[in-house]
Scaffold this active site. Structure first.
Site, PDB file in Angstrom:
ATOM      1  N   ASN A  51     -42.446 129.038  25.174  1.00 30.69           N
ATOM      2  CA  ASN A  51     -41.676 129.005  23.927  1.00 30.69           C
ATOM      3  C   ASN A  51     -41.115 130.392  23.606  1.00 30.69           C
ATOM      4  O   ASN A  51     -41.273 130.910  22.489  1.00 30.69           O
ATOM      5  CB  ASN A  51     -42.542 128.490  22.774  1.00 30.69           C
TER       6      ASN A  51
ATOM      7  N   HIS B 104     -45.377 124.347  11.113  1.00 29.48           N
ATOM      8  CA  HIS B 104     -45.705 123.118  11.848  1.00 29.48           C
ATOM      9  C   HIS B 104     -46.171 122.008  10.912  1.00 29.48           C
ATOM     10  O   HIS B 104     -45.882 120.827  11.156  1.00 29.48           O
ATOM     11  CB  HIS B 104     -46.800 123.398  12.888  1.00 29.48           C
TER      12      HIS B 104
END
Length: 250
Positions: free
Chosen positions: A185, A221
């Site tokens: 990522n 998240h």
């Protein structure tokens, strides 16, 4: 995340010009509503990333990248690699570690080492799901021309890594947790480093900046406690590894 970063950049350009040295992704003017929508919903990046700066997007729109003739070839190569990882993920999740395996009585009765071995395969397979999507998305950004970085005039070799979100060689071969995080990522990690970690430099404490960056990611998240546990363990592992590595280096 792209719009949060854009908001930071526009705010800095209006209120705090001295802060602009923090990031290279600043826009030079306040974007129009059309430009914001184009940036937010650009097809190759709208679903799963990667993170792209507004500056790069506008340079792409203004056709400042001389992408040459082979961009489709490079893009299709990345798509094939992504499709391969997707196939591996599907095979592992269907035949090796099927869904629900860990909740069965048969698995519960197996020995500890078998459980750890299967858990490791399952963890790896789960990551391949993300990797396949990132690589295929990278292929799409290459086909669009957004990923172009440079071309060597002597060899003709082209660099298309601007939107790369995974460093495959490092990820598949590393034995270091730090390298593991750094290769995974990539664009989001760079975004967090630029817009959260570096902006907390005034605290003069790297640990606090690191924890704050990970807390931001956890909140972004969601509110499930698993996110906070995951990023907390990441912080512990990174610092434990640094301490142990320094000890063995001596």
């Amino acid at each position: 995340l792209r719009l949060i970063g854009l908001s930071f950049d526009v705010s800095d350009s209006v209120q705090k010009p001295e802060v602009l040295a923090i990031t290279d992704s600043r826009p030079f003017k306040i974007p129009s509503l059309r430009e914001v929508f184009g940036f937010a919903y650009f097809p190759p990046t709208v679903i799963i990333g990667p993170q792209v700066s507004f500056k790069r997007y506008m340079e792409f729109i203004d056709k400042k990248y001389d992408v040459g003739q082979d961009y489709m070839k490079h893009g299709i190569k990345r798509f094939i690699v992504g499709a391969f990882y997707l196939a591996v993920y599907q095979l592992l999740s269907l035949f090796v570690v099927p869904e629900g395996l860990f909740l069965t009585e048969e698995f519960g009765a197996r020995n500890f080492f078998y459980k750890m071995f299967m858990l490791s395969i399952w963890g790896r397979a789960s990551l391949y799901k993300y990797i396949s999507c990132w690589i295929m998305s990278e292929g799409a950004t290459i086909c669009s021309g957004l990923s172009f970085v440079s071309r060597d005039e002597k060899t003709g070799k082209e660099d298309w890594s601007a939107c790369s979100n995974i460093k495959l060689r490092t990820f598949e071969n590393t034995y270091s947790f730090g390298d593991y995080v750094a290769s995974f990522n990539v664009q989001t990690n760079f975004w967090v480093f630029t817009y959260v970690y570096k902006r907390l430099k005034f605290l003069n404490n790297r640990n606090v900046s690191h924890i704050s960056a990970l807390l931001f990611l956890a909140v972004w998240h969601g509110f499930h406690d698993g996110y906070y546990m995951t990023f907390f363990f990441e912080f512990l592992l990174i610092h434990f590894e640094k301490e142990v590595s320094a000890f063995y280096d001596k």
